[in-house]
Design a protein around this motif. Structure first.
Motif, short mmCIF file in Angstrom:
data_model
loop_
_atom_site.label_atom_id
_atom_site.label_comp_id
_atom_site.label_asym_id
_atom_site.label_seq_id
_atom_site.Cartn_x
_atom_site.Cartn_y
_atom_site.Cartn_z
N LEU A 139 0.80 -0.90 -0.04
CA LEU A 139 0.20 0.10 0.19
C LEU A 139 0.89 1.24 -0.18
CD1 LEU A 139 -3.07 -0.84 2.77
CD2 LEU A 139 -3.19 -0.72 0.01
N SER A 140 1.75 1.61 0.92
CA SER A 140 2.76 2.76 0.38
C SER A 140 3.75 2.68 -0.31
CB SER A 140 3.85 2.40 1.13
OG SER A 140 5.06 1.43 0.75
N PHE A 141 3.63 1.60 -1.64
CA PHE A 141 3.81 2.30 -2.96
C PHE A 141 2.80 2.51 -3.74
CE2 PHE A 141 7.95 -0.06 -0.49
CZ PHE A 141 9.15 1.14 -1.54
N ARG A 142 2.29 1.93 -3.41
CA ARG A 142 0.11 2.37 -4.45
C ARG A 142 0.82 3.21 -4.83
NH1 ARG A 142 -4.87 1.19 -2.24
NH2 ARG A 142 -4.29 2.83 -0.75
N THR A 143 0.87 4.97 -2.83
CA THR A 143 0.08 5.86 -2.97
C THR A 143 1.63 6.69 -4.29
OG1 THR A 143 -0.12 6.48 -1.43
CG2 THR A 143 0.51 8.05 -1.92
N PRO A 144 3.11 6.68 -3.94
CA PRO A 144 3.56 7.34 -4.92
C PRO A 144 3.50 6.78 -6.55
CG PRO A 144 5.18 5.84 -3.53
CD PRO A 144 3.31 5.75 -3.11
N PHE A 145 3.01 5.77 -6.97
CA PHE A 145 2.60 5.53 -8.19
C PHE A 145 1.32 6.35 -8.66
CE2 PHE A 145 0.20 2.87 -11.32
CZ PHE A 145 0.90 2.20 -11.45
N PHE A 146 0.44 6.23 -8.25
CA PHE A 146 -0.78 7.38 -8.82
C PHE A 146 -0.21 8.90 -8.56
CE2 PHE A 146 -4.02 3.59 -6.93
CZ PHE A 146 -4.78 3.90 -8.19
N ASP A 147 0.44 8.84 -8.00
CA ASP A 147 1.49 10.19 -7.44
C ASP A 147 1.66 11.19 -9.40
OD1 ASP A 147 0.44 11.22 -5.37
OD2 ASP A 147 2.05 10.57 -4.46
N GLU A 148 2.63 9.99 -9.47
CA GLU A 148 3.19 9.64 -10.73
C GLU A 148 2.12 10.20 -11.98
OE1 GLU A 148 6.69 10.19 -13.98
OE2 GLU A 148 6.60 10.36 -11.43
N VAL A 149 1.20 8.71 -11.73
CA VAL A 149 0.45 9.12 -12.90
C VAL A 149 0.13 9.98 -12.98
CG1 VAL A 149 -1.59 8.12 -13.55
CG2 VAL A 149 0.16 6.63 -13.31
N VAL A 150 -0.68 11.26 -11.82
CA VAL A 150 -1.64 12.88 -11.92
C VAL A 150 -0.28 13.11 -12.22
CG1 VAL A 150 -2.46 13.99 -10.87
CG2 VAL A 150 -2.98 11.69 -9.79
N GLU A 151 0.48 13.01 -12.02
CA GLU A 151 1.55 14.70 -12.51
C GLU A 151 2.09 14.16 -14.24
OE1 GLU A 151 4.02 17.19 -12.75
OE2 GLU A 151 3.10 16.71 -10.49
N ARG A 152 1.96 12.91 -14.73
CA ARG A 152 1.83 13.00 -16.22
C ARG A 152 0.55 13.09 -16.66
NH1 ARG A 152 6.11 10.25 -18.40
NH2 ARG A 152 7.41 9.15 -16.61
N ARG A 153 -0.59 13.12 -16.20
CA ARG A 153 -2.28 13.57 -16.20
C ARG A 153 -1.84 15.14 -16.64
NH1 ARG A 153 -5.74 10.21 -13.43
NH2 ARG A 153 -5.56 8.30 -14.22
N LYS A 154 -0.92 16.10 -15.20
CA LYS A 154 -0.97 17.02 -15.16
C LYS A 154 -0.59 17.35 -16.79
CE LYS A 154 -1.78 17.68 -10.89
NZ LYS A 154 -1.10 18.48 -9.41
N ASN A 155 0.50 17.15 -17.12
CA ASN A 155 1.54 17.50 -18.16
C ASN A 155 0.94 17.27 -19.83
OD1 ASN A 155 3.95 18.23 -16.35
ND2 ASN A 155 4.95 16.40 -15.89
N LYS A 156 -0.18 16.44 -19.84
CA LYS A 156 -0.51 16.46 -20.41
C LYS A 156 -0.38 15.12 -21.68
CE LYS A 156 -3.92 19.47 -20.51
NZ LYS A 156 -4.57 19.53 -19.52
N GLU A 157 0.11 14.36 -20.91
CA GLU A 157 1.18 13.36 -21.86
C GLU A 157 0.10 12.27 -21.93
OE1 GLU A 157 4.75 11.78 -20.27
OE2 GLU A 157 5.24 13.15 -18.58
N LYS A 158 0.92 11.80 -23.63
CA LYS A 158 -0.73 10.82 -23.75
C LYS A 158 -0.18 9.52 -23.87
CE LYS A 158 -1.97 8.96 -27.98
NZ LYS A 158 -1.08 8.32 -29.57
N GLY A 159 -1.67 8.81 -22.88
CA GLY A 159 -1.99 7.67 -22.49
C GLY A 159 -2.66 7.14 -21.49
#
Length: 180
Positions: free
Chosen positions: A63-83
């Motif tokens: 569970l402790s590694f799930r949060t950084p995973f989602f943080d990175e996905v959210v950051e990529r969405r904010k940068n409008k990266e395709k995915g």
């Protein structure tokens, strides 16, 4: 002649020194071992309780590694990266730990609400996702999943081995209880 092990009234089955002296003695028959099965069962219960605690720790680690995973996905969405919208699910069902990835596939309307339906990404190996399991994802998504997969695969493997050890101890306890 006094035996080299404790007399029958003062045996402590949790004392390693007493057990060692009993095991090396040639005339163990003089020792009263009536409490031994209960001592073994009690010890097994303690080990099972420790394994259950360790399973909770492995779950917490995942569970402790799930949060950084989602943080990175959210950051990529904010940068409008395709995915696609990828995510990771970490949950326990009974004693089994499930760690799986998914991607959002489509949206449905039900009763005026829009619900996003997700498709789980299947893994081809026993404990880990490989690069071929991630076809159809963007390169950054593949890299992100494979990076986190190092930790998640160890969590899956540890969990499975702890569950197997728990099962073996429960079988041993049952066998001893039935025999005595």
């Amino acid at each position: 002649m006094t035996p080299p092990f404790p007399n029958s009234g003062s045996v402590d089955f949790d004392d390693a020194g007493a057990l060692d002296s009993c095991l090396t003695a040639s005339d163990v028959e003089q020792l009263d071992l009536t409490g031994l099965p209960d001592s073994v069962v009690s010890s097994i219960d303690g080990q099972i309780a420790q394994i259950e605690m360790d399973l909770k720790k492995v779950h917490l680690l995942a569970l402790s590694f799930r949060t950084p995973f989602f943080d990175e996905v959210v950051e990529r969405r904010k940068n409008k990266e395709k995915g696609s919208d990828i995510g990771v699910r970490v949950r326990r069902s009974g004693f089994a730990l499930e760690i799986s990835y998914y991607r959002s596939a489509f949206r449905v309307r039900t009763g005026g609400k829009r619900i996003t339906k997700s498709i789980f990404i299947r893994k081809s190996q026993e404990y880990r996702y490989g690069a071929r399991d991630l076809s159809g994802l963007q390169s950054w998504e593949k890299e992100l999943i494979l990076e986190f997969e190092e930790v998640f695969s160890h969590c899956r493997k540890s969990s499975r081995q702890l569950v197997a050890a728990r099962r073996a101890l429960r079988n041993a306890k049952k066998s001893i209880s039935e025999a005595f």
